[in-house]
Design an enzyme around this catalytic site. Structure first.
Site, PDB file in Angstrom:
ATOM      1  N   HIS A  45       0.864  -1.176   0.000  1.00 59.46           N
ATOM      2  CA  HIS A  45       0.000   0.000   0.000  1.00 59.46           C
ATOM      3  C   HIS A  45       0.905   1.231   0.000  1.00 59.46           C
ATOM      4  O   HIS A  45       1.070   1.905   1.019  1.00 59.46           O
ATOM      5  CB  HIS A  45      -0.956  -0.051   1.183  1.00 59.46           C
ATOM      6  CG  HIS A  45      -1.913  -1.206   1.093  1.00 59.46           C
ATOM      7  ND1 HIS A  45      -3.093  -1.133   0.375  1.00 59.46           N
ATOM      8  CD2 HIS A  45      -1.827  -2.468   1.563  1.00 59.46           C
ATOM      9  CE1 HIS A  45      -3.721  -2.306   0.438  1.00 59.46           C
ATOM     10  NE2 HIS A  45      -2.958  -3.135   1.156  1.00 59.46           N
ATOM     11  N   GLY A  58      -7.696   3.372   7.853  1.00 59.53           N
ATOM     12  CA  GLY A  58      -8.843   4.228   8.025  1.00 59.53           C
ATOM     13  C   GLY A  58     -10.023   3.542   8.664  1.00 59.53           C
ATOM     14  O   GLY A  58     -11.063   4.168   8.868  1.00 59.53           O
ATOM     15  N   GLU A  59      -9.879   2.237   9.025  1.00 63.05           N
ATOM     16  CA  GLU A  59     -11.015   1.522   9.605  1.00 63.05           C
ATOM     17  C   GLU A  59     -11.432   2.072  10.970  1.00 63.05           C
ATOM     18  O   GLU A  59     -12.532   1.802  11.442  1.00 63.05           O
ATOM     19  CB  GLU A  59     -10.685   0.021   9.738  1.00 63.05           C
ATOM     20  CG  GLU A  59     -10.630  -0.728   8.417  1.00 63.05           C
ATOM     21  CD  GLU A  59      -9.212  -0.839   7.888  1.00 63.05           C
ATOM     22  OE1 GLU A  59      -8.385   0.022   8.236  1.00 63.05           O
ATOM     23  OE2 GLU A  59      -8.944  -1.779   7.118  1.00 63.05           O
ATOM     24  N   THR A 109      -9.230  -1.169   1.627  1.00 57.20           N
ATOM     25  CA  THR A 109     -10.561  -0.828   2.119  1.00 57.20           C
ATOM     26  C   THR A 109     -10.972   0.581   1.711  1.00 57.20           C
ATOM     27  O   THR A 109     -12.112   0.824   1.317  1.00 57.20           O
ATOM     28  CB  THR A 109     -10.588  -0.926   3.659  1.00 57.20           C
ATOM     29  OG1 THR A 109     -10.043  -2.178   4.064  1.00 57.20           O
ATOM     30  CG2 THR A 109     -12.005  -0.806   4.180  1.00 57.20           C
ATOM     31  N   HIS A 111      -8.036 -10.193  -2.218  1.00 55.40           N
ATOM     32  CA  HIS A 111      -7.913 -10.160  -0.754  1.00 55.40           C
ATOM     33  C   HIS A 111      -8.876 -11.198  -0.192  1.00 55.40           C
ATOM     34  O   HIS A 111     -10.086 -11.121  -0.424  1.00 55.40           O
ATOM     35  CB  HIS A 111      -8.262  -8.756  -0.236  1.00 55.40           C
ATOM     36  CG  HIS A 111      -8.546  -8.707   1.240  1.00 55.40           C
ATOM     37  ND1 HIS A 111      -7.630  -8.273   2.166  1.00 55.40           N
ATOM     38  CD2 HIS A 111      -9.664  -9.034   1.959  1.00 55.40           C
ATOM     39  CE1 HIS A 111      -8.162  -8.334   3.366  1.00 55.40           C
ATOM     40  NE2 HIS A 111      -9.394  -8.800   3.276  1.00 55.40           N
ATOM     41  N   HIS A 131      -3.085 -13.343   1.476  1.00 51.49           N
ATOM     42  CA  HIS A 131      -3.392 -13.573   2.895  1.00 51.49           C
ATOM     43  C   HIS A 131      -3.777 -15.036   3.129  1.00 51.49           C
ATOM     44  O   HIS A 131      -4.559 -15.339   4.037  1.00 51.49           O
ATOM     45  CB  HIS A 131      -4.517 -12.658   3.405  1.00 51.49           C
ATOM     46  CG  HIS A 131      -4.381 -11.229   3.001  1.00 51.49           C
ATOM     47  ND1 HIS A 131      -3.182 -10.532   3.083  1.00 51.49           N
ATOM     48  CD2 HIS A 131      -5.285 -10.333   2.506  1.00 51.49           C
ATOM     49  CE1 HIS A 131      -3.365  -9.297   2.661  1.00 51.49           C
ATOM     50  NE2 HIS A 131      -4.625  -9.149   2.292  1.00 51.49           N
ATOM     51  N   ARG A 142      -3.810 -16.786   6.656  1.00 55.31           N
ATOM     52  CA  ARG A 142      -4.635 -16.130   7.679  1.00 55.31           C
ATOM     53  C   ARG A 142      -5.024 -17.103   8.798  1.00 55.31           C
ATOM     54  O   ARG A 142      -5.090 -16.727   9.970  1.00 55.31           O
ATOM     55  CB  ARG A 142      -5.891 -15.555   7.027  1.00 55.31           C
ATOM     56  CG  ARG A 142      -6.675 -14.639   7.918  1.00 55.31           C
ATOM     57  CD  ARG A 142      -7.871 -14.081   7.200  1.00 55.31           C
ATOM     58  NE  ARG A 142      -7.539 -13.182   6.115  1.00 55.31           N
ATOM     59  CZ  ARG A 142      -7.229 -11.895   6.266  1.00 55.31           C
ATOM     60  NH1 ARG A 142      -7.176 -11.378   7.488  1.00 55.31           N
ATOM     61  NH2 ARG A 142      -6.981 -11.146   5.217  1.00 55.31           N
ATOM     62  N   ASP A 194       2.345  -6.811   2.196  1.00 52.49           N
ATOM     63  CA  ASP A 194       1.178  -5.993   2.551  1.00 52.49           C
ATOM     64  C   ASP A 194       1.650  -4.742   3.280  1.00 52.49           C
ATOM     65  O   ASP A 194       0.991  -4.235   4.185  1.00 52.49           O
ATOM     66  CB  ASP A 194       0.189  -6.785   3.409  1.00 52.49           C
ATOM     67  CG  ASP A 194      -1.242  -6.244   3.325  1.00 52.49           C
ATOM     68  OD1 ASP A 194      -1.545  -5.514   2.357  1.00 52.49           O
ATOM     69  OD2 ASP A 194      -2.041  -6.544   4.231  1.00 52.49           O
ATOM     70  N   SER A 211      -2.946  -1.215   7.030  1.00 53.79           N
ATOM     71  CA  SER A 211      -3.301  -1.326   8.438  1.00 53.79           C
ATOM     72  C   SER A 211      -3.432  -2.807   8.778  1.00 53.79           C
ATOM     73  O   SER A 211      -3.850  -3.617   7.956  1.00 53.79           O
ATOM     74  CB  SER A 211      -4.620  -0.610   8.720  1.00 53.79           C
ATOM     75  OG  SER A 211      -5.682  -1.248   8.022  1.00 53.79           O
TER      76      SER A 211
END
Length: 389
Positions: free
Chosen positions: A62, A68-69, A98, A194, A223, A226, A284, A288
């Site tokens: 990114h 920003g979540e 996001t 994603h 991911h 995960r 990544d 965030s």
């Protein structure tokens, strides 16, 4: 000046043994056991007893920041030049996530050009988590075909409460548009996916492949470490020829909740017989790393690190018995091949002079070259970003 790196053991990523490597015009000009050039316009780099590796290709960063979540104050910072070079990363693929409202494609594209001006290579994905896909020129096909730095679309979110909850037809249309654009422009046209932690896992990808003519190789799910259930689902996807990307940025809470460290995940997939050509690791970086409670409320936030990519490579070799060739393949040649970047991820005559010189005993980075320019020396940055102090 030409640069002559003398006496390093070269992993290209295949083991070429001890070689001299000549750099010039931003490319690798020659590789041979002994290259004799003594002119004053040849800079000699003595590398006896060291390893020479390709510059790392990070397929998901990114670069303009993410997050920003948790509100505007939780937007993560942009990637800086040295965030990449200190970890041996010389090629990055930028993406939105996001937030495609306050983080925009024009800004992403501008950041990619800025990183190029500062010395490394940067490409981008058009789009973001959301469907309908946000684009610059009105559609995915035009963006990928006509904008040089756009090589695919993504990262489109599935199996995640933050996604647009796409159906198979919507995802197939995106992949079809990206595939045609890739054919027209000689690009990958890949669809970065994603994958969240919903129990659906990769069900939607299997449905799309079963119901359309688009092959599994058009999708690039990330991911995949995960949790253990998602990793198991990855084995079935790999049997279709699909790619698997594991994420190196993590934190203690993610691991405690079941995330598999990327190096361990890579080792597992290799042990299960997945070809390394289908396996990649990505950082990544600057995303965030949100922590949510059972009700989907944000309770914590950290920031991904691009340098975690090289750390995971080292961990795979030093702690999980992955060969240097395989571990290196997953962060160089595999992503470069999947993304159709033929001059990246390898040490070969004509390839870009993106190189990492490391100590053989502990893999500590000594020097990093991006397109032939020395960016890091003795582990310290000698080229910094425009506004770095």
């Amino acid at each position: 000046m030409l640069k002559l790196i003398r006496g390093a053991r070269v992993y290209a990523p295949q083991d070429l043994g001890v070689q001299d490597v000549l750099l010039g015009d931003q490319r690798v000009l020659a590789i041979a056991p002994e290259i004799n050039l003594s002119a004053e316009w040849v800079e000699h780099v003595q590398a006896e007893g060291m390893l020479l590796l390709p510059g790392l290709v990070d397929s998901l960063v990114h670069i303009g920041g993410g997050g920003g979540e948790g509100g505007f104050h939780t937007r993560t910072p942009q990637m800086t030049l040295t965030d990449a070079t200190l970890g041996g990363v010389t090629t990055v693929i930028g993406a939105l996530g996001t937030d495609a409202v306050t983080r925009t494609l024009p800004d992403l594209l501008a950041k990619a050009h800025a990183l190029e001006a500062e010395g490394i290579t940067a490409y981008c994905y058009t789009g973001s988590y959301q469907i309908p896909v946000r684009t610059l020129m009105g559609n995915v096909t035009d963006d990928i075909t006509l904008i040089d730095k756009f090589i695919g679309v993504g990262e489109v979110a599935i199996a995640d409460h933050r996604s647009s909850q796409p159906n198979a037809a919507e995802l197939a249309r995106i992949a079809a548009d990206a595939r045609v654009a890739g054919m027209l422009a000689g690009k990958a046209g890949i669809v970065s996916i994603h994958v969240g932690d919903h129990p659906d896992k990769l069900d939607l990808l299997h449905q799309v492949v079963a119901e359309s003519a688009i092959p599994a190789t058009q999708y690039y799910p990330t991911h995949m470490n995960r949790n253990s259930e998602l990793m198991q689902a990855g084995l079935a996807w790999a049997k279709l020829g699909g790619y698997l990307d594991v994420t190196t940025s993590t934190n203690a809470q993610f691991i405690a909740e079941g995330e598999i460290p990327a190096a361990q995940a890579l080792a597992y997939y290799l042990q299960q017989g997945v070809p390394v050509s289908q396996l990649t690791m990505s950082s990544d970086g600057n995303a965030s790393l949100p922590v949510f409670d059972p009700n989907g409320q944000l309770v914590g936030l950290e920031v991904g690190r691009v340098t975690s990519l090289y750390e995971a490579f080292c961990e795979a070799v030093q702690q999980h018995d992955v060969s240097i060739v395989d571990a290196l393949h997953s962060v160089t040649l595999s992503p470069a091949t999947i993304l159709k970047l033929p001059h990246k991820g390898r040490i070969a005559v004509g390839a870009d002079a993106d190189l990492v010189l490391v100590e053989a005993s502990n893999l500590r980075i000594s020097k990093v070259f991006a397109k032939g320019r020395e960016m890091v020396s003795d582990g310290q940055p000698i080229v910094k970003g425009t506004f770095a102090t």
